[in-house]
Structure formats: structure tokens, C-alpha cells
Design an enzyme around this catalytic site. Structure first.
Site, PDB file in Angstrom:
ATOM      1  N   ASP A 115      31.967  29.572  38.102  1.00 17.88           N
ATOM      2  CA  ASP A 115      33.179  30.339  37.762  1.00 17.88           C
ATOM      3  C   ASP A 115      34.209  29.436  37.058  1.00 17.88           C
ATOM      4  O   ASP A 115      34.695  28.474  37.650  1.00 17.88           O
ATOM      5  CB  ASP A 115      33.755  30.904  39.068  1.00 17.88           C
ATOM      6  CG  ASP A 115      35.098  31.579  38.885  1.00 17.88           C
ATOM      7  OD1 ASP A 115      35.582  31.669  37.737  1.00 17.88           O
ATOM      8  OD2 ASP A 115      35.663  32.032  39.901  1.00 17.88           O
ATOM      9  N   SER A 135      41.066  35.684  42.498  1.00 18.92           N
ATOM     10  CA  SER A 135      41.558  35.432  41.151  1.00 18.92           C
ATOM     11  C   SER A 135      43.069  35.210  41.160  1.00 18.92           C
ATOM     12  O   SER A 135      43.570  34.437  41.982  1.00 18.92           O
ATOM     13  CB  SER A 135      41.138  36.621  40.265  1.00 18.92           C
ATOM     14  OG  SER A 135      41.329  36.356  38.918  1.00 18.92           O
TER      15      SER A 135
END
Ligand SMILES: *[C@@H]1O[C@H](CO)[C@@H](O)[C@H](O)[C@H]1NC(C)=O
Ligand SMILES: *[C@@H]1O[C@H](CO)[C@@H](O)[C@H](O)[C@H]1NC(C)=O
Ligand SMILES: *[C@@H]1O[C@H](CO)[C@@H](O)[C@H](O)[C@H]1NC(C)=O
Length: 324
Positions: A249, A191
Site C-alpha cells: 500500500d 486511510s
């Protein structure tokens, strides 16, 4: 066009905080956020279970454990996440889980590797930060990246956050290489931590002796910089850089290409994970922004859970997966 697009995405992101799925809202269904940049539709190549085990699992275990609190990581006493990595000595650990996400530099004794890992942030926070920051780009900091020229522009929030730990990471890695005799460095993160790790990987490759092998393997990477950044990552790191995208995602698709952001090459795209979370089906995606991989995902199919995982071997990454 960029101003208009940014405003539209801004509106879309507000929608996100109210209702996470679909990410960009029905009204924006006609807008493709992944246009205006260079893309390819080159054929993908299957990525085997053995390749996952040999090249991705260990980086993923490190990217997971850096979500545990620094005090519990210092002596590797965080439980299951730490026990999965025996024989790891933490050399420096820090961060406040906010302005400076958790990070550490460690000696992985079994693989004779110095490991740098950076924590990420909750995807909803990351998406709202990207919104607040309005995708503002800054010149690369040439103290950190001496080979970056004026064309290289980076997301200001990612660049700023990386700078806060850059000097400590570099000096710790240098002294660790000396004191342990290790010849390999692994840089990883998930991330926001993947964005920081990408910049760290570039910094270390540019600053360490060429005889040291630097591998950068990151998970759930948002776009960090512009086309010149993506090209510089390709030419500097080549196949030693890998970014893993899990199914749908959304974080891997922001900031959008129309705001002049571009991913480097070497995406590994997970297309499916079995219900146990252990067996992933994955493919290697040649070129930048391969439309047969995450950049080709339909806007309406985003799934924020895919950001956290499981990726494979039941490895998921977020604060909730290390409550210690
Ligand atoms: C870690 O181990 C060292 C040496 O055994 C000890 O002094 C220290 O208190 C430990 N730290 C934590 C946070 O448990
Ligand atoms: C560049 O990064 C270094 C950290 O290595 C930092 O000390 C410096 O202030 C940064 N320079 C600019 C212009 O932001
Ligand atoms: C996978 O991990 C989750 C969360 O860490 C855990 O609750 C679950 O029991 C694990 N499943 C398997 C099959 O190991």
C-alpha cells in the site's frame, strides 16, 4: 534539499494521476522516499490468526462500515456491513463525505465499548491532496492535544480535518461513557480516517480519565506528523496504538520521511492475503519505520489495491464496498 525533494515528489504525484503504477515513476526509481528519518531493522514477530481475530477484526468492521452513508448507518440498516456488527447503537453520525469525512460515535453493546470511527477517502484523491498540500506542517493544536509541545508538527490537512469533529467526538464520548457505564473506548479508521483517528486517539487519551482504556487501531495510515509527533504517540499511547499496513500500500508511505514525517511504533504488517481474502499472514514490527515491514517496500512495487484490501476476513474499505 526538502524543497527539491518536494518538487520531485510533486512531479511524481502528477505522474500518478496519469498512470497509477508504478507509483513514483521509473525516472525516480533511484530516489528512496523513506530516508532521512529514524529507522530500525529489528526482527519481526509473527502475528497469529487468533491475534488478528481478537484484536483487528472488530476495529476493521467499524472502519469499513463508516464508509456507508450516515442515514443508513444511523439505524444500522446498510446491509451486510451493518449486519456484521449486531448490537451496535449509533449515538452520533455525520459528515458530508468531503470536507468532513463521515464519522460516528457508537455504543458497541456486546463489548461494552464506545467506538469512534472515521471514513477515509479514495487513495487517488488522498495522494493528490497530499500533493496539493505540499506536506505543509503546522504546530499541534494544544486545545486538542494539551500535552503536545512546540516540537510537535503535524500535517495541516489532517490536523484541520480532525479539528472539525474534535469537540463533538469528545463531548459525545464523554456523555456516552457516563450514560452507558462503559470503561473502554475504541478509535478506528482507514486511510485519511486513520489519520483522523490517530489524532482522536491522542486527544481522548490526554483528556479522558486514566481509568478509561483507550485503544486506537487504524488501517492504511499515512504519516501524520514529524519525529516529535511519532515519539509523542509512542509515549502517550504505547501498545494501545496499532497501525495495520497491507502489503504494498503506497498510502502508508506518504508523506515521505525526507519531508520530515515519521510513523509511530506498533505497525502490524500484512505480508500476504490468500486469494479468498480471508486468511492474512501478518507480523508485528518493533520500533518506528521498521525496514522489514511497509517502510522497506521497494518504490516500484507499490499497489494501490492493497490500500483498500482485503485485509483479512475479506474486509475491504472504500466507498465502493458500501454503495448504500
Ligand atoms: C431510525 O429509527 C428511528 C426510530 O425507529 C426512526 O424514527 C428513524 O426515522 C429511522 N431513521 C432512518 C434514517 O431510517
Ligand atoms: C484547535 O481546535 C479546536 C477544536 O477543538 C478549534 O476550535 C480551534 O479553532 C483550533 N485552534 C487553532 C489555533 O487552530
Ligand atoms: C469478498 O468481498 C467481496 C467484496 O465485498 C465480494 O464480492 C466477495 O464475494 C467476497 N468473497 C468471499 C470469499 O466472501
Amino acid at each position: 534539499m526538502h524543497v527539491l525533494s518536494a518538487v520531485l515528489l510533486l512531479a511524481a504525484c502528477k505522474l500518478v494521476s496519469a498512470a497509477p503504477t508504478p507509483l513514483f515513476g521509473i525516472d525516480l526509481g533511484e530516489i528512496n522516499i523513506n530516508t532521512d528519518g529514524k529507522t530500525t531493522d529489528a526482527d519481526t514477530v509473527p502475528f497469529s490468526q487468533d491475534e488478528i481475530t481478537n484484536t483487528l477484526v472488530r476495529p476493521a468492521l467499524f472502519a469499513r462500515v463508516v464508509y456507508c452513508s450516515s442515514p443508513s448507518v444511523v439505524n444500522m440498516t446498510c446491509g451486510e456491513q451493518c449486519d456484521a456488527l449486531p448490537n451496535v447503537k449509533i449515538l452520533v453520525a455525520g459528515g458530508d463525505d468531503k470536507r468532513v469525512p463521515n464519522f460516528f460515535v457508537a455504543h458497541d453493546v456486546d463489548t461494552e465499548t464506545i467506538v469512534v470511527a472515521h471514513q477515509g477517502t479514495e487513495p487517488a484523491n488522498l495522494l493528490s491532496d497530499l500533493n496539493d498540500l505540499n506536506f505543509f506542517q503546522v504546530d499541534a493544536n494544544t486545545t486538542v492535544l494539551p500535552k503536545a509541545n512546540k516540537d510537535v508538527k503535524m500535517h495541516d490537512g489532517f490536523a484541520d480535518t480532525q479539528e472539525r469533529t474534535a469537540d463533538l467526538v469528545l463531548s459525545t464520548v464523554r456523555s456516552a461513557l457516563k450514560s452507558t457505564g462503559a470503561k473502554k473506548v475504541l478509535v478506528t479508521g482507514h486511510s485519511l480516517g486513520a489519520a483522523i483517528a490517530s489524532i482522536d486517539g491522542m486527544m481522548l487519551r490526554m483528556k479522558l480519565d486514566p481509568s478509561i482504556a483507550v485503544t486506537t487501531t487504524v488501517f492504511g495510515l499515512p504519516r501524520v506528523g514529524n519525529q516529535a509527533w511519532a515519539d509523542l504517540v509512542d509515549s502517550t499511547l504505547g501498545s494501545s496504538f496499532t497501525h495495520v499496513t497491507n502489503q504494498h500500500d503506497p498510502v502508508t508511505q506518504v508523506p515521505p520521511q525526507f519531508a520530515d514525517f515519521q510513523h509511530p511504533s506498533n505497525e502490524i504488517h500484512i505480508t500476504a492475503v490468500d486469494p479468498s481474502g480471508i486468511i492474512a499472514t501478518a507480523q508485528r514490527c518493533p520500533g518506528q519505520e521498521n525496514q522489514n515491514c511497509a517502510p522497506g517496500n521497494n518504490l516500484l512495487d507499490f499497489n494501490i489495491d492493497n490500500h483498500r484490501g482485503p485485509y483479512f476476513q475479506n474486509i475491504s474499505m472504500a466507498n465502493r464496498f458500501c454503495p448504500v
